[in-house]
Each structure stands twice: as C-alpha cells, then as structure tokens.
Design a protein around this motif. Structure first.
Motif, PDB file in Angstrom:
ATOM      1  N   PRO A 277       0.844  -1.206   0.000  1.00 56.74           N
ATOM      2  CA  PRO A 277       0.000   0.000   0.000  1.00 56.74           C
ATOM      3  C   PRO A 277       0.876   1.251   0.000  1.00 56.74           C
ATOM      4  O   PRO A 277       1.928   1.272   0.654  1.00 56.74           O
ATOM      5  CB  PRO A 277      -0.793  -0.120   1.312  1.00 56.74           C
ATOM      6  N   GLN A 278       0.439   2.291  -0.719  1.00 58.24           N
ATOM      7  CA  GLN A 278       1.315   3.455  -0.852  1.00 58.24           C
ATOM      8  C   GLN A 278       0.552   4.763  -0.916  1.00 58.24           C
ATOM      9  O   GLN A 278      -0.637   4.818  -1.247  1.00 58.24           O
ATOM     10  CB  GLN A 278       2.166   3.329  -2.119  1.00 58.24           C
ATOM     11  N   ILE A 279       1.291   5.830  -0.613  1.00 59.24           N
ATOM     12  CA  ILE A 279       0.862   7.199  -0.885  1.00 59.24           C
ATOM     13  C   ILE A 279       1.923   7.784  -1.806  1.00 59.24           C
ATOM     14  O   ILE A 279       3.124   7.643  -1.557  1.00 59.24           O
ATOM     15  CB  ILE A 279       0.763   8.029   0.401  1.00 59.24           C
ATOM     16  N   VAL A 280       1.490   8.406  -2.872  1.00 61.95           N
ATOM     17  CA  VAL A 280       2.411   9.008  -3.834  1.00 61.95           C
ATOM     18  C   VAL A 280       2.642  10.457  -3.442  1.00 61.95           C
ATOM     19  O   VAL A 280       1.693  11.208  -3.201  1.00 61.95           O
ATOM     20  CB  VAL A 280       1.844   8.918  -5.262  1.00 61.95           C
ATOM     21  N   CYS A 281       3.896  10.854  -3.352  1.00 59.16           N
ATOM     22  CA  CYS A 281       4.251  12.204  -2.917  1.00 59.16           C
ATOM     23  C   CYS A 281       5.142  12.873  -3.958  1.00 59.16           C
ATOM     24  O   CYS A 281       5.959  12.212  -4.600  1.00 59.16           O
ATOM     25  CB  CYS A 281       5.001  12.155  -1.590  1.00 59.16           C
ATOM     26  N   TYR A 300      -3.535  12.601 -13.301  1.00 55.39           N
ATOM     27  CA  TYR A 300      -2.738  12.045 -12.209  1.00 55.39           C
ATOM     28  C   TYR A 300      -1.250  12.111 -12.545  1.00 55.39           C
ATOM     29  O   TYR A 300      -0.867  12.242 -13.710  1.00 55.39           O
ATOM     30  CB  TYR A 300      -3.133  10.588 -11.958  1.00 55.39           C
ATOM     31  N   ILE A 301      -0.421  11.983 -11.507  1.00 56.65           N
ATOM     32  CA  ILE A 301       1.028  11.971 -11.752  1.00 56.65           C
ATOM     33  C   ILE A 301       1.624  10.578 -11.583  1.00 56.65           C
ATOM     34  O   ILE A 301       2.729  10.329 -12.045  1.00 56.65           O
ATOM     35  CB  ILE A 301       1.780  12.964 -10.834  1.00 56.65           C
ATOM     36  N   SER A 302       0.923   9.669 -10.918  1.00 54.38           N
ATOM     37  CA  SER A 302       1.477   8.328 -10.700  1.00 54.38           C
ATOM     38  C   SER A 302       1.050   7.379 -11.809  1.00 54.38           C
ATOM     39  O   SER A 302      -0.088   7.448 -12.295  1.00 54.38           O
ATOM     40  CB  SER A 302       1.036   7.775  -9.343  1.00 54.38           C
ATOM     41  N   ILE A 307      -2.716   4.334 -15.287  1.00 51.94           N
ATOM     42  CA  ILE A 307      -3.098   3.070 -15.917  1.00 51.94           C
ATOM     43  C   ILE A 307      -4.512   2.675 -15.516  1.00 51.94           C
ATOM     44  O   ILE A 307      -5.307   2.216 -16.339  1.00 51.94           O
ATOM     45  CB  ILE A 307      -2.104   1.953 -15.542  1.00 51.94           C
ATOM     46  N   MET A 308      -4.850   2.878 -14.258  1.00 51.14           N
ATOM     47  CA  MET A 308      -6.184   2.533 -13.761  1.00 51.14           C
ATOM     48  C   MET A 308      -7.238   3.551 -14.179  1.00 51.14           C
ATOM     49  O   MET A 308      -8.436   3.260 -14.153  1.00 51.14           O
ATOM     50  CB  MET A 308      -6.154   2.427 -12.233  1.00 51.14           C
ATOM     51  N   ASP A 309      -6.811   4.741 -14.561  1.00 44.40           N
ATOM     52  CA  ASP A 309      -7.716   5.851 -14.904  1.00 44.40           C
ATOM     53  C   ASP A 309      -8.644   6.178 -13.733  1.00 44.40           C
ATOM     54  O   ASP A 309      -9.821   6.482 -13.918  1.00 44.40           O
ATOM     55  CB  ASP A 309      -8.523   5.534 -16.169  1.00 44.40           C
ATOM     56  N   GLU A 310      -8.109   6.115 -12.545  1.00 45.56           N
ATOM     57  CA  GLU A 310      -8.817   6.502 -11.316  1.00 45.56           C
ATOM     58  C   GLU A 310      -7.787   6.684 -10.218  1.00 45.56           C
ATOM     59  O   GLU A 310      -6.650   6.210 -10.334  1.00 45.56           O
ATOM     60  CB  GLU A 310      -9.827   5.438 -10.899  1.00 45.56           C
ATOM     61  N   GLU A 311      -8.158   7.359  -9.141  1.00 51.08           N
ATOM     62  CA  GLU A 311      -7.213   7.563  -8.048  1.00 51.08           C
ATOM     63  C   GLU A 311      -7.261   6.373  -7.096  1.00 51.08           C
ATOM     64  O   GLU A 311      -7.910   6.416  -6.045  1.00 51.08           O
ATOM     65  CB  GLU A 311      -7.498   8.865  -7.293  1.00 51.08           C
ATOM     66  N   LEU A 312      -6.569   5.327  -7.484  1.00 50.49           N
ATOM     67  CA  LEU A 312      -6.467   4.146  -6.622  1.00 50.49           C
ATOM     68  C   LEU A 312      -5.611   4.464  -5.409  1.00 50.49           C
ATOM     69  O   LEU A 312      -5.924   4.075  -4.285  1.00 50.49           O
ATOM     70  CB  LEU A 312      -5.870   2.973  -7.407  1.00 50.49           C
ATOM     71  N   VAL A 313      -4.490   5.166  -5.618  1.00 50.63           N
ATOM     72  CA  VAL A 313      -3.617   5.564  -4.513  1.00 50.63           C
ATOM     73  C   VAL A 313      -3.620   7.087  -4.405  1.00 50.63           C
ATOM     74  O   VAL A 313      -3.676   7.791  -5.410  1.00 50.63           O
ATOM     75  CB  VAL A 313      -2.178   5.033  -4.708  1.00 50.63           C
ATOM     76  N   LEU A 314      -3.576   7.571  -3.176  1.00 51.34           N
ATOM     77  CA  LEU A 314      -3.626   9.010  -2.928  1.00 51.34           C
ATOM     78  C   LEU A 314      -2.357   9.691  -3.431  1.00 51.34           C
ATOM     79  O   LEU A 314      -1.255   9.164  -3.265  1.00 51.34           O
ATOM     80  CB  LEU A 314      -3.795   9.268  -1.429  1.00 51.34           C
ATOM     81  N   GLU A 315      -2.519  10.861  -4.032  1.00 50.45           N
ATOM     82  CA  GLU A 315      -1.395  11.666  -4.489  1.00 50.45           C
ATOM     83  C   GLU A 315      -1.343  12.970  -3.701  1.00 50.45           C
ATOM     84  O   GLU A 315      -2.318  13.718  -3.662  1.00 50.45           O
ATOM     85  CB  GLU A 315      -1.522  11.973  -5.986  1.00 50.45           C
ATOM     86  N   LEU A 316      -0.223  13.227  -3.069  1.00 56.29           N
ATOM     87  CA  LEU A 316       0.013  14.490  -2.359  1.00 56.29           C
ATOM     88  C   LEU A 316       1.060  15.267  -3.143  1.00 56.29           C
ATOM     89  O   LEU A 316       2.232  14.884  -3.174  1.00 56.29           O
ATOM     90  CB  LEU A 316       0.501  14.219  -0.933  1.00 56.29           C
ATOM     91  N   PHE A 321       1.738  18.222  -0.090  1.00 56.67           N
ATOM     92  CA  PHE A 321       2.750  17.363   0.513  1.00 56.67           C
ATOM     93  C   PHE A 321       3.412  18.112   1.660  1.00 56.67           C
ATOM     94  O   PHE A 321       4.415  18.806   1.510  1.00 56.67           O
ATOM     95  CB  PHE A 321       3.776  16.934  -0.537  1.00 56.67           C
ATOM     96  N   ASN A 322       2.796  18.017   2.821  1.00 55.72           N
ATOM     97  CA  ASN A 322       3.305  18.633   4.039  1.00 55.72           C
ATOM     98  C   ASN A 322       3.146  17.638   5.179  1.00 55.72           C
ATOM     99  O   ASN A 322       2.502  16.596   5.030  1.00 55.72           O
ATOM    100  CB  ASN A 322       2.595  19.950   4.333  1.00 55.72           C
ATOM    101  N   VAL A 323       3.738  17.931   6.301  1.00 63.02           N
ATOM    102  CA  VAL A 323       3.746  16.978   7.414  1.00 63.02           C
ATOM    103  C   VAL A 323       2.333  16.663   7.899  1.00 63.02           C
ATOM    104  O   VAL A 323       1.982  15.496   8.128  1.00 63.02           O
ATOM    105  CB  VAL A 323       4.606  17.512   8.575  1.00 63.02           C
ATOM    106  N   LYS A 324       1.488  17.677   8.026  1.00 64.14           N
ATOM    107  CA  LYS A 324       0.135  17.463   8.537  1.00 64.14           C
ATOM    108  C   LYS A 324      -0.671  16.544   7.637  1.00 64.14           C
ATOM    109  O   LYS A 324      -1.279  15.564   8.094  1.00 64.14           O
ATOM    110  CB  LYS A 324      -0.582  18.805   8.695  1.00 64.14           C
TER     111      LYS A 324
END
Length: 372
Positions: A277-281, A300-302, A307-316, A321-324
């Motif tokens: 499982p991943q988060i893309v940053c 999307y950037i990932s 490839i999925m043509d949907e946000e399967l994994v979250l992109e920050l 893309f911050n600590v919070k």
C-alpha cells in the motif's frame, strides 16, 4: 550487429539491462556500447557514461547546468559516430534522447525507441518529432498504442518490463536481521533518485515519522547515491539515529513494509506490483511546478492511477505534501479497509498490464527489423 543504447536514469538502466540480455539471445553476435549504468554494464555493454552524471531534473535545474548538458550531447554524438552502430536504441529519458534521435536521423543512423516518452502527459506535439525521427517505437503502457494511432503512427506494444523484474526478484527472509531492523512494522520511504528531489522529499517524510512512534521508517537508498550522502542528510535534518537506510534492497524493503511513501515515478508502479500500500508524494521547485502545471494534461502523476484511470492511490502534490496532510494520509492508509481496497485495485492493475516477457518480445522485433 552493433547496438548503441542510451539510458539516463536508474529505471532506464534496469530496463536497458533486460533488453541487452534479450538481444544477446536473439542475436548471438551482438556487440553493445552504452550510456547507462551498472546494470547495463553487467549485462554486457561497454559503458561510456554513467547516468549519475546526467541527472538534472526540472526547468530551473536544467538551465543552471546547461553547459554540462550541452557538453554531454557533444560527447555522446562523437562516441556514436566513432562506434558506427547498426542501430541507436533510446531508452526513455526524452529530454536528451529526443534530441539524439533527431541528430541520428540526420546521420542516417537507424533509431529505435524503447519505452515511449510520456508525451501523452505533456508536450503531445512531440509526437510529430518522434514520427519524423524514430524508425520503430516500442511502448509499454496499454493506452499508448491508441495515443499514437490518433496521429497515424503504428507502434509496437510489448508489455511492461517491470512484470519480469518483479517476478525475478527473490525475497530475503533474513532482511530484518541483515539490516539491524527491529520487529516493529516498517514504513518504507522512497524519496527518489536525484539529490535535489531526495533532500526536498526527505525533510517532510522524516518529520512525518515523528508521528508514528510504533513504526520504524526505512529509507530505500538510490543506486545513484552513496551512503555518506544519506547519512549527512539525516544528520542535517536532525534524524541521525531515528531512521534506517538500506541500499540495493528496495524490492525486499517493500515486501516487508506495511506501507510506503513513494516519490512519483516508476517506483509507484514497482510498489504496486510488489503489493505494498502506498501514498504518492511529490514536490518540485516552485518555478518548475508552476511551469509544469500549465503544460501537463493528465489527471494524475502516478503510473498506478494513470493506468487505472482513477485515483487508486492518494497523491500528495506540491503544497499538499506537508507533514500534517502526509501524517493524516498515512494514518488512513494503515487502516485495514483502506489496505484491502488498494490490494484489490493492484490485482486489477496487473491484469491491465498483461503478461511478462516485454524485453524478449522487444528484442525479437528489433532483430527482425534490422534483418529486413
């Protein structure tokens, strides 16, 4: 036959090495010369320039290093002419390789391109340049064939080479012991391969680690960087004894991790194929990001989401893309339901990518074309 390959980053070195091995089997008399890396050299190519000396990213960084880049072009052209290859094989790395394709065409050198530049994401007009200067294009993403067809260009879809790379990887049951890791669950950090992005990404990633005392955070060292660079960066960020580093073990790290925070790029797809499982940053320089935002025409950037043509994994991305926000996103990702949703999506992703054997199919077609 004589093959000259150019790859300018770690992923290109990896895929180029598989292609060299496949070409060696398809053409036992093959001779190779390359700009690439350790893997291409180990596969049998005479390495002339290492990709670590070519890694400039972003508009600003390119401008600051323009004299070095122009010097690299001149050196490469001189070496190609001296070698007189039967074909120039370009592996991704469009900023450099598309210019080399144009030059090679002017020299009447046959040009094959393995792994299409992502011109469907931005600079779609480059398709006309590719059509004019590339003799054969070999694509690895299922939607790329349709993209090129819209411009009247027939390309070869060979499948994604990462399927073979991941399949060939053997898990190491002693991974934790060898790397002095505890029994705590692991969060993998993949901050990229270039110094500019590594330092930019790690400042946020390591600060996020402070919010998860029950986990150990482990950085995957890029093959293009040495251990001392990471250790000095950890010390600078005040995390000298609070984070682990592993080198040359990214796949095994992902296999042992509960989740991963991954800098956008090929690593996002590798992480998915290894079922982590991943988060893309991603965060670039403010100027580079502002320019890119005006030019990019994909949602999307990932690679996973594209490839999925949907946000399967979250992109920050950038300010997100911050600590919070990274802390909150990782908290959500570690929940069982979210991990199950992503795991199901990963299986669908693998189905879309098809079967393995990309390098073998590519090599066979290349040799056949050269013998026509």
């Amino acid at each position: 036959m004589k093959y000259y390959l150019i790859a300018g980053e770690a992923s290109g070195d990896l895929h180029g090495s598989y292609l060299i091995k496949a070409l060696t089997k398809a053409d036992p008399a093959a001779d190779f010369r390359c700009w690439g890396g350790d893997l291409m050299q180990a596969a049998g190519a005479n390495l002339q320039k290492h990709y670590r000396d070519l890694a400039f990213m972003g508009f600003v960084e390119v401008l600051l290093n323009i004299r070095t880049i122009l010097g690299n072009f001149k050196a490469c052209k001189t070496d190609v002419l001296a070698y007189q290859p039967d074909v120039l094989i370009l592996v991704d790395y469009p900023g450099f390789n598309l210019r080399m394709a144009k030059w090679a065409k002017q020299q009447s050198i046959k040009v094959f391109y393995y792994i299409s530049p992502q011109i469907w994401a931005w600079h779609s007009s480059r398709v006309h340049q590719i059509k004019a200067n590339v003799d054969e294009m070999f694509v690895i993403l299922p939607f790329e064939q349709d993209f090129y067809a819209k411009y009247g260009m027939e390309v070869n879809f060979v499948g994604h080479p990462l399927l073979d790379v991941v399949h060939d990887h053997k898990a190491d049951p002693d991974f934790r012991r060898k790397n002095q890791l505890s029994d705590q669950p692991i969060i993998a950090l993949l901050p990229g391969s270039r110094k500019q992005e590594i330092s930019r990404m790690l400042s946020v990633l390591l600060a996020t680690a402070d919010h998860f005392p029950g986990y150990q955070f482990v950085v995957a060292g890029a093959p293009s960087q040495d251990k001392d660079y990471y250790l000095s960066l950890f010390a600078k960020l005040g995390r000298k004894n609070k984070v682990h580093l592993v080198e040359g073990q990214t796949y095994t790290l992902l296999q042992n991790a509960e989740a991963a925070l991954v800098t956008s790029g090929t690593a996002t797809l590798e992480t998915a194929l290894l079922e982590c499982p991943q988060i893309v940053c991603y965060r670039g320089s403010s100027i580079s990001y502002a320019i890119a935002k005006r030019l990019i025409n994909v949602k999307y950037i990932s690679l996973v989401n594209l490839i999925m043509d949907e946000e399967l994994v979250l992109e920050l991305i950038q300010d997100e893309f911050n600590v919070k926000q990274t802390t909150q996103a990782l908290t959500n990702l570690l929940k069982t339901g979210e991990k199950e949703r992503i795991a199901k999506g990963y299986q669908h992703l693998k189905t879309k990518l098809g079967d393995g054997g990309a390098a073998v199919r590519c090599a066979k077609t290349m040799v056949d074309r050269l013998q026509e």
